[in-house]
Design an enzyme around this catalytic site. Structure first.
Site, short mmCIF file in Angstrom:
data_model
loop_
_atom_site.label_atom_id
_atom_site.label_comp_id
_atom_site.label_asym_id
_atom_site.label_seq_id
_atom_site.Cartn_x
_atom_site.Cartn_y
_atom_site.Cartn_z
CD1 TRP A 1 -6.18 -1.24 0.96
CD2 TRP A 1 -6.22 0.78 2.15
NE1 TRP A 1 -5.40 -0.26 0.49
CE2 TRP A 1 -5.39 0.95 1.16
CE3 TRP A 1 -6.68 1.99 3.06
CZ2 TRP A 1 -4.46 2.17 1.00
CZ3 TRP A 1 -5.88 3.20 3.12
CH2 TRP A 1 -4.97 3.17 1.94
CD1 TRP B 1 -5.60 1.25 9.99
CD2 TRP B 1 -3.46 0.46 10.04
NE1 TRP B 1 -5.36 0.34 8.89
CE2 TRP B 1 -4.15 -0.11 8.92
CE3 TRP B 1 -2.19 0.13 10.18
CZ2 TRP B 1 -3.40 -1.03 8.00
CZ3 TRP B 1 -1.35 -0.67 9.06
CH2 TRP B 1 -2.14 -1.25 8.20
CB THR B 2 -1.62 1.32 16.82
OG1 THR B 2 -0.23 0.97 16.29
CG2 THR B 2 -2.36 -0.07 17.18
CG ASP C 1 -7.37 4.38 12.53
OD1 ASP C 1 -8.40 3.63 11.99
OD2 ASP C 1 -6.38 4.70 12.01
CG ASP D 1 -0.23 -0.24 2.58
OD1 ASP D 1 0.89 -0.79 2.43
OD2 ASP D 1 -0.33 0.54 3.57
CD GLU D 2 -1.21 4.44 2.90
OE1 GLU D 2 -2.12 5.11 3.00
OE2 GLU D 2 -0.47 4.11 3.93
#
Ligand code: ACM
EC number: 3.2.1.52
Length: 504
Positions: free
Chosen positions: A348, A425-426, A377, A278-279
């Site tokens: 996603w 996600w944190t 999140d 991703d990304e």
């Protein structure tokens, strides 16, 4: 009068569903029968303290059972004994967890009944990002216990990313010596990672609960921690995204990836390895100027830098296939042209529904975890201030209802939908209190959404059952969000000022 009679006639022909008391997820079929099954005081104590069921629970695991396959089970509770039938040990285990919920909520007593149950989806997952913040073995084990009770069956473990590399790899010791230092809020935080012994212990703990662990080794982007440890593998990146990518065309990079995968495969018996994907565009700026990379694009006749990214993903898919595993990637990989035999897509980007359609039309199997509503999140309540928003937030009701709002999109492709996942996600989840608050009870709703047949899902009935599960979480000191009394439990803060992230 006529209307009344008509209504009566209609109601006689409507399917009448009977719902279980205090079981989550709601089973596929439930039929009450006369009587009660009552544990003795000693049996109840064994259940409460050691999670042990009495000898009066009789299991039959046989391929000729008429209960279906895989995780399906039949649970028959009579006043004297309990019979659990399944074609697999896993199915019997799911039945046991249902029974334990009934007995716990009834304080050792449960009504007699017959339950025939099977999951809607074969992938019922939870993803935890431990790169941004590290929670450790005990928290992960507690989570696996709760997942088992909810009949969730996949723990997707995001172990590598920008702030930290969280798994020991023997061949590359700097990954943990250097790469595991720091977290999202504090680049100087002490090293935090799982040793290979820890991983073996957790994998065995999950296996005993019939939960598969799928590790994620994110590439070619989100590779900052690995590049910090081994700068020669870096593909550059600018500013905030410095060293974000692996070098996409050095043979050394692919050797490193293959070696790390070998160790992951030894540790995780799962048939799947998640490679992120991703990304990449966040931090591939140097790909546009580096002479070696530009020459590589020409030599391989790749379209451009995006073509190079896709080449990278195809090459990694081949490495993983050659090792006998199947790759999972975030939905960017749909554009890479990997054979659907070699890859599973995790959708996603909720704002790119066409990417889901493209994945399905291209023949991929798909796991659904769109940011809205399946990212943990995101904020969950109107007065909350910490977390993400994107044209709204993720209340528990939306998690419960998923995937109803998009079912029309995959009509005709249902067999390619493996399932769904709640993903945490944190960046803004720095401690256990906030972790609990963002995971529970939305994960409970996600479990029912993934297991229960769509026709039996009913939000108000779910909310009536939810308190029994919250009581169990109380016994574990979980600081969950209380949807029945939102003001009673304040929202835990995150250690930074700009807490609300819009459309990010
Ligand atoms: C993702 O949220 N970047 C998969």
């Amino acid at each position: 009068m006529t209307t009344k009679i008509n209504l009566l006639a209609v109601s006689l022909f409507l399917p009448v569903f009977i719902f279980a008391q205090n079981v989550i997820p709601e089973p596929a079929q439930y039929r009450p029968v006369k009587g009660e099954f009552i544990l003795t005081i000693a049996e109840n104590k064994a259940l409460e303290t050691n999670n042990v069921l009495p000898a009066r629970v009789i299991q039959r695991i046989a391929p000729d059972c008429t209960v279906g396959s895989d995780e399906a089970y039949r649970l028959e509770i009579t006043p004297d004994s309990v019979f659990i039938q399944s074609t697999t040990v896993t199915g019997a285990f799911r039945g046991e967890e249902t029974l334990k919920q009934l007995l716990r909520s009834g304080k050792g007593t449960t009504s007699a009944c017959v339950i025939n149950d099977a999951p809607r989806y074969s992938w019922r997952g939870f993803m935890l990002d431990e790169s941004r913040h590290f929670f450790g073995k005990e928290k992960v084990k507690q989570l696996l216990d709760i997942m088992a009770s909810l009949r969730l069956n996949v723990f997707h473990w995001h172990l590598t990313d920008e702030p930290g590399w969280r798994i020991e790899i023997k061949k590359y010791p700097l990954l943990t010596k250097v790469g595991s230092k720091g977290n999202y809020h504090d680049p100087s935080a002490p090293a935090a990672f799982y040793t290979q012994e820890d991983i073996k212990d957790i994998v065995a703990y999950a296996a005993a609960r019939h939960i598969m662990i799928v590790p994620e080794f994110d590439m070619p982007g989100h590779a900052t921690a690995a590049c910090r440890a081994y700068p020669e593998l870096s593909g550059g990146g600018e500013g905030r995204w410095k060293d974000f990518t692996f070098h996409p065309c050095k043979e050394e990079t692919f050797r490193f990836i293959s070696d790390v995968l070998d160790e992951l495969i030894t540790l995780f018996p799962s048939p799947y390895i998640h490679i992120g994907g991703d990304e990449v565009h966040f931090g591939n700026q140097e790909w546009f100027t580096d002479p070696q990379i530009q020459q590589f694009i020409k030599d391989k006749q790749l379209m451009n830098e995006t073509g190079l990214e896709q080449y990278f993903v195809r090459r990694v898919a081949d490495i993983i296939a050659a090792k006998g595993k199947t790759m999972i990637g975030w939905d960017e990989i749909v554009d890479a042209g990997v054979s659907p035999d070699k890859a599973v897509v995790m959708w996603w980007r909720h704002d790119r529904r066409y990417q889901l359609l493209k994945a399905l039309e291209s023949g991929y199997r798909v796991i659904m975890t769109p940011r809205r509503p399946m990212y943990g999140d995101f904020v969950q309540y109107s007065t909350h201030n910490v977390g993400r928003y994107w044209d709204g937030y993720n209340p528990i009701e939306d998690v419960f209802s998923f995937p109803r709002s998009i079912e029309h999109l995959f009509k005709g492709y249902e067999s390619q939908i493996m399932g769904m996942q709640y993903s945490l996600w944190t960046e803004r989840v720095a401690d256990v209190k906030r972790f609990d608050f963002m995971v529970f009870p939305r994960l409970v709703a996600a479990a029912e959404a993934a297991w229960t047949p769509a026709v039996r899902k009913d939000y108000s009935r779910f909310m009536r059952r939810l308190p029994f599960f919250l009581h169990w979480l109380d016994t574990k000191n979980i600081y969950y969000f209380d949807p029945f009394a939102p003001e009673r439990r304040p929202e835990p803060t995150a250690p930074e000022k700009e807490d609300v992230l819009q459309n990010g």
